[in-house]
Write an enzyme that holds these catalytic residues in place. Structure first.
Site, mmCIF file in Angstrom:
data_model
loop_
_atom_site.group_PDB
_atom_site.id
_atom_site.type_symbol
_atom_site.label_atom_id
_atom_site.label_comp_id
_atom_site.label_asym_id
_atom_site.label_seq_id
_atom_site.Cartn_x
_atom_site.Cartn_y
_atom_site.Cartn_z
ATOM 1 N N ASP A 46 0.526 -1.106 -0.066
ATOM 2 C CA ASP A 46 0.215 0.058 -0.193
ATOM 3 C C ASP A 46 0.762 1.452 0.394
ATOM 4 O O ASP A 46 1.733 1.532 0.971
ATOM 5 C CB ASP A 46 -0.969 0.153 1.482
ATOM 6 C CG ASP A 46 -1.936 1.354 1.505
ATOM 7 O OD1 ASP A 46 -2.283 1.958 0.620
ATOM 8 O OD2 ASP A 46 -1.476 1.654 2.711
ATOM 9 N N ASP B 219 -7.777 3.691 -1.509
ATOM 10 C CA ASP B 219 -7.245 2.855 -0.243
ATOM 11 C C ASP B 219 -8.512 2.880 0.516
ATOM 12 O O ASP B 219 -8.691 2.100 0.680
ATOM 13 C CB ASP B 219 -6.979 4.330 0.461
ATOM 14 C CG ASP B 219 -6.530 5.921 0.533
ATOM 15 O OD1 ASP B 219 -7.811 5.502 -0.188
ATOM 16 O OD2 ASP B 219 -6.687 6.396 1.500
ATOM 17 N N THR C 6 0.690 27.396 24.637
ATOM 18 C CA THR C 6 0.466 27.393 23.163
ATOM 19 C C THR C 6 1.119 26.526 22.615
ATOM 20 O O THR C 6 -0.454 26.006 21.867
ATOM 21 C CB THR C 6 1.707 28.821 22.265
ATOM 22 O OG1 THR C 6 1.987 30.305 23.128
ATOM 23 C CG2 THR C 6 1.709 28.537 20.817
#
Length: 240
Positions: free
Chosen positions: A7, A94, A171
């Site tokens: 794949d 996929d 952050t």
């Protein structure tokens, strides 16, 4: 009978060696080197057939090595498939592969496959093994990258398996919370929507981040990171 499924995705190449329908060995690579592929065939010299699926363009180097060691089947729309397709345009290979996998796992029912890879793809397969589409949204890495590239000051972060907070106190933590918890909320909401629309829906998670979201979502969801490979092998056995 030994077979190999390859794949070629947007960010990684995955391989799986099967004995009939049983996955006995697998690997994942940023790029699949010819040497690594050759080693697979040397380790399993009885591999007779290889199926290759690509959503990322040319793969002639991989195909050349595979052809020297086995009979090669390329996943194309012309192959015999275990699912029917009712979709405008061309469905991603996929999504065809995971649909083939659930046609074996849940042949008589409605299924939703959420592939948590580069993108989050939602694939609906209805009773009678009919793929009808679903949804596509950015995956985790794309979300981290977008926050960095489309702002002036936000840093580029990566998935952190140890981060479990909702309220970020910096952050970096705020970005992690937003991407991870926001993605989990998206998946949960989309799954709930599909369950209302399609009764007795079996839900399957696959892809590289499936184990993370299996923990974050409700019970009753089946996680298997190898559904694409298993679906490819099922298609191969139908055509070999």
């Amino acid at each position: 009978m030994l077979t190999l499924a390859i794949d070629i995705g947007n960010s990684r190449v995955k391989s799986g060696v099967f004995h009939n329908n049983k996955l006995i060995s697998k690997g994942a690579y940023v790029n699949l080197p010819e040497q690594a592929l050759t080693e697979i065939y040397h380790t399993y010299p009885e591999i007779s057939h290889t199926i290759i699926s690509s959503v990322a363009g040319d793969y002639q180097n991989i195909r050349s090595v595979a052809k020297n060691n086995s009979i090669v089947v390329d996943l194309t729309p012309e192959l015999k498939l275990p699912v029917s397709i009712n979709y405008n345009g061309t469905a991603g290979y996929d999504r065809i592969a995971v649909s083939a996998a659930v046609s074996v796992l849940n042949p008589g029912g409605n299924s939703l496959v959420v592939d948590c890879g580069t993108c989050f793809t939602y694939s609906i397969v209805l009773t009678g093994n009919l793929f009808i589409g679903g949804a596509i949204t950015p995956g985790l890495d794309l979300r981290f990258k977008a926050l960095n590239e489309y702002t002036a000051n936000l840093p580029l972060l990566k998935y952190d398996n140890d981060f479990h907070h909702v309220t970020g106190t910096s952050t970096n933590e705020s970005i992690l919370s937003g991407v991870l918890n926001g993605s989990a909320a998206e998946l949960s909401g989309m799954i709930d929507h599909y369950k209302k629309e399609y009764p007795e829906l079996n839900v399957y998670l696959t892809g590289g981040f499936s184990s993370h979201f299996e923990k974050a979502l409700k019970n009753g969801i089946f996680a298997d990171p190898d559904l694409v490979l298993k679906g490819l092998n099922h298609i191969l056995l139908l055509n070999a």
